[in-house]
Design an enzyme around this catalytic site. Sequence first.
Site, PDB file in Angstrom:
ATOM      1  N   GLY A  92       0.821  -1.205   0.000  1.00 32.26           N
ATOM      2  CA  GLY A  92       0.000   0.000   0.000  1.00 32.26           C
ATOM      3  C   GLY A  92       0.858   1.258   0.000  1.00 32.26           C
ATOM      4  O   GLY A  92       1.205   1.761  -1.059  1.00 32.26           O
ATOM      5  N   SER A 188       4.837  -5.428  -3.748  1.00 29.87           N
ATOM      6  CA  SER A 188       4.601  -3.997  -3.852  1.00 29.87           C
ATOM      7  C   SER A 188       5.254  -3.257  -2.685  1.00 29.87           C
ATOM      8  O   SER A 188       6.459  -3.395  -2.470  1.00 29.87           O
ATOM      9  CB  SER A 188       3.104  -3.726  -3.951  1.00 29.87           C
ATOM     10  OG  SER A 188       2.850  -2.437  -4.412  1.00 29.87           O
ATOM     11  N   TYR A 189       4.470  -2.491  -1.889  1.00 33.49           N
ATOM     12  CA  TYR A 189       5.061  -1.779  -0.762  1.00 33.49           C
ATOM     13  C   TYR A 189       5.557  -2.733   0.325  1.00 33.49           C
ATOM     14  O   TYR A 189       6.277  -2.318   1.237  1.00 33.49           O
ATOM     15  CB  TYR A 189       4.069  -0.766  -0.168  1.00 33.49           C
ATOM     16  CG  TYR A 189       4.740   0.276   0.696  1.00 33.49           C
ATOM     17  CD1 TYR A 189       5.358   1.382   0.129  1.00 33.49           C
ATOM     18  CD2 TYR A 189       4.776   0.138   2.081  1.00 33.49           C
ATOM     19  CE1 TYR A 189       6.001   2.319   0.918  1.00 33.49           C
ATOM     20  CE2 TYR A 189       5.402   1.079   2.878  1.00 33.49           C
ATOM     21  CZ  TYR A 189       6.015   2.176   2.296  1.00 33.49           C
ATOM     22  OH  TYR A 189       6.664   3.104   3.070  1.00 33.49           O
ATOM     23  N   ASP A 398       4.017  -5.640 -15.514  1.00 29.88           N
ATOM     24  CA  ASP A 398       3.612  -4.661 -14.511  1.00 29.88           C
ATOM     25  C   ASP A 398       4.243  -3.312 -14.818  1.00 29.88           C
ATOM     26  O   ASP A 398       5.466  -3.217 -14.972  1.00 29.88           O
ATOM     27  CB  ASP A 398       4.057  -5.147 -13.124  1.00 29.88           C
ATOM     28  CG  ASP A 398       3.784  -4.128 -12.024  1.00 29.88           C
ATOM     29  OD1 ASP A 398       2.834  -3.338 -12.165  1.00 29.88           O
ATOM     30  OD2 ASP A 398       4.535  -4.124 -11.024  1.00 29.88           O
ATOM     31  N   HIS A 451       1.365  -7.060 -11.811  1.00 32.77           N
ATOM     32  CA  HIS A 451       1.839  -6.666 -10.486  1.00 32.77           C
ATOM     33  C   HIS A 451       1.621  -7.756  -9.449  1.00 32.77           C
ATOM     34  O   HIS A 451       2.487  -8.013  -8.625  1.00 32.77           O
ATOM     35  CB  HIS A 451       1.106  -5.383 -10.074  1.00 32.77           C
ATOM     36  CG  HIS A 451       1.640  -4.725  -8.858  1.00 32.77           C
ATOM     37  ND1 HIS A 451       2.878  -4.120  -8.816  1.00 32.77           N
ATOM     38  CD2 HIS A 451       1.104  -4.553  -7.612  1.00 32.77           C
ATOM     39  CE1 HIS A 451       3.083  -3.600  -7.619  1.00 32.77           C
ATOM     40  NE2 HIS A 451       2.026  -3.856  -6.864  1.00 32.77           N
TER      41      HIS A 451
END
Length: 479
Positions: A92, A188-189, A398, A451
């Site tokens: 996020g 991701s984060y 991605d 992603h």
Amino acid sequence: MNTSRTCRIILLIMSLWWGVVVSGRQEPSGQALVEQDGDRVRNLPGQPPVGFDQYAGYITVNESHGRALFYWFFEAAQTPHEKPLLLWLNGGPGCSSIGFGNLEELGPFMAHKGKSELFLNKYSWNKAANLLFLESPVGVGFSYTNTSNDIKQLGDKITAQDSYTFLIKWFKRFPQYKSHEFYIAGESYAGHYVPQLAELIFDNNKATSDDNGINFKGFMIGNALLDDETDQTGMIDYAWDHAVISDRVLTDVKAKCNFSIAKPSNACDTALNEYFKVYRIIDMYSLYTPSCVDTNSNSTRRPHMRGHVSPRIFSKNEGWHRKPTGYDPCQPKYTESYLNKPDVQEALHANTTKIPYPWTHCSDTITFWGDAPASILPIIKKLVAGGIRVWVYSGDTDGRIPVTATRLSLTKLGLKIVEEWSPWYSNNHQVGGWTIAYEGLMFVTVRGAGHQVPTFKPKESLQLVNHFLTNQKLPSVPF
């Protein structure tokens, strides 16, 4: 305690005792057995029959503030007492591992369109490991705090510390897994979350006895935010190379943006607006898959993060805050509908404090992020040197954290290459992607994945995690 529950606990004690005899695992106390029984998920609405146990509930990570993190745990589909334990984290910051990772990527169940039913994911990662999903930090999904000011204090450091506290307490509730090899994975984060939590475990293990430490062996991160400068540079290069932006936009961004600094100029912001304009009409997270025809899915925005969320320049632009979508771009709608059903929440022992907002994939309450280092590479370098197994993977369609960004970041690490770029194969005789082995780190691309790699390439992602957990090189020839 009623009679049926007493009988269940007695049976659980007997089965755990046998597991202890066979494997030498730590035997749970009576209190732990009661807590486990309270967290057992028995009647999940719409669930197909399965042969493994699952648990869900809360672990309080700060008693005085009333901070509690929600988890959902699945035992391995077969021989769970022999399998490692894998914690999965989404990023996020502010997005749910229960929604994305569990119900849309690599968990055992997925939600149906327009139905109150779940269907089985035949490539679930609980075929390879005991699988633990955590909603972190507080404010994400069902995780909550009774101290409203906590939401204004969030950042990387408190997220790592609360996640570590969660693990210590979770192992007290499930001590039979304390001796298992423990791994962390995420995307991701979580390129921030996973290495930072790994470092905290690594450091605390050195300061405690083996009996009190966590049997931590390694981590794996996918399409991961690692380094502001190289991540942002790689995004622009990827968009141009994949015919997403024009020569003019590329030239403007290169001329007007300095990705080594945190604050963008007005000219850079204008150039980035042109870059993000394209991603309003195609899916940034998967260049070649369709968008959801229901505009509510793709038009939904995460709140604009105040503060310095990495990557610091891109995070200032509204285009950065679109929610990701998966192979069925409307899948998040089905998940959100399912998790907001009262009978589902009751079965999961979730939302017990009646949180005054619906469950969402990414938190609408987290509008501040206090700390986020510009680069995670020093932590990765430290853990590689400390003998921790590290794999990094990248879905190559991605545009959000593209393969170009990850390759630039790994080059910046300066690790020695021990095996050059080479193909790996899935069991259908097709090239699954490419690998390059560094000293202490393996990089893997997954061909045709966006992603959320397990969403787009579930079969190949299960193969990937199996090889990671057993520390085996992916096959370099067709089989």
